[in-house]
Design an enzyme around this catalytic site. Sequence first.
Site, PDB file in Angstrom:
ATOM      1  CB  CYS A  87     -93.681  57.358  13.072  1.00  0.00           C
ATOM      2  SG  CYS A  87     -93.238  56.932  11.386  1.00  0.00           S
ATOM      3  CG  HIS A  99     -88.866  58.489  14.519  1.00  0.00           C
ATOM      4  ND1 HIS A  99     -89.678  57.635  15.209  1.00  0.00           N
ATOM      5  CD2 HIS A  99     -89.167  58.300  13.202  1.00  0.00           C
ATOM      6  CE1 HIS A  99     -90.425  56.945  14.355  1.00  0.00           C
ATOM      7  NE2 HIS A  99     -90.140  57.332  13.127  1.00  0.00           N
TER       8      HIS A  99
HETATM    9  N1  GLN Z   1     -95.074  51.582   9.164  1.00  0.00           N
HETATM   10  C1  GLN Z   1     -95.337  52.985   9.035  1.00  0.00           C
HETATM   11  C2  GLN Z   1     -94.872  53.572   7.710  1.00  0.00           C
HETATM   12  O1  GLN Z   1     -93.933  53.104   7.111  1.00  0.00           O
HETATM   13  C3  GLN Z   1     -94.709  53.712  10.186  1.00  0.00           C
HETATM   14  C4  GLN Z   1     -93.208  53.667  10.169  1.00  0.00           C
HETATM   15  C5  GLN Z   1     -92.576  54.148  11.435  1.00  0.00           C
HETATM   16  O2  GLN Z   1     -93.214  54.182  12.476  1.00  0.00           O
HETATM   17  N2  GLN Z   1     -91.309  54.503  11.370  1.00  0.00           N
HETATM   18  O3  GLN Z   1     -95.459  54.533   7.260  1.00  0.00           O
END
Ligand code: GLN
Length: 257
Positions: A92, A195
């Site tokens: 992510c 995740h």
């Molecule tokens: N901040 C990034 C997004 O919203 C990654 C989010 C995350 O790692 N869950 O795309």
Amino acid sequence: MSTGLRIVVVYPDLLGTYGDGGNGLVLARRAEWRGIKASLHQALSADPVPMGDLYCLGGGEDGPQVRAAAALRQDGTLVGAVERGAAVLAVCAGFQIVGTTFPDANGSGRAGLGLLDVSTVKGTGPRAVGEVVADITAAGAGPLPTLSGFENHAGVTRVGPGAEPLATVRRGIGNGGGDASEGAVAGKVLGTYLHGPVLARNPALADLLLGWATGGQLVPLDDHEEAALRQERLAVGRRSPSGMARTRRRISRALRR
Ligand code: GLN
């Protein structure tokens, strides 16, 4: 630092959402269960990044993500380690950071590490949130079972010619660029929006990374508990209530074995 396989969880104080640090634990345990000596290091953002064989980057909110990318660029160890053959799992925010560019909270482009030919912009639609089921398509990942995971991101990621998409989503959004792709892989750098932690849900993916990092053949493990978790999560991803009930009965039986 100790000898054996050095697994480094990068900046768990900044990139620690959704239990992604668990990926490091899964890798260390699956190595140890095979008699492979492994050490697990939590690399905090205030300290220099240690040399490692296998790095894990997790998800993070927009602000910490910007700080993590800046610190990693300045530190330089991760980029150098990849040049010397280290493997990387980036999830992510981590996936976006190892790419060439990603958006900050205002949508302005920030420089990534350039370890993977992917670029990310802020999406115009709602955040991508929910269960993901995705089939591996990347030749670089080899034949692996269907991926199960959970996503929560605003970024939309385009995979450039220097990398290949990791998978195609059957359920969920993934990279979000309208081509149903999810994640990316090039060499020993693998990025995903999943995740879970993703390696707890997908032990075959953990073994792919361990194989890359050790350069060796891995003996199979008894994964019947992991298989039960996968079945349950894949059924949730498919959202069929009767299928869910059947799966839960099967799981109870499997775990009584
Ligand atoms: N901040 C990034 C997004 O919203 C990654 C989010 C995350 O790692 N869950 O795309």
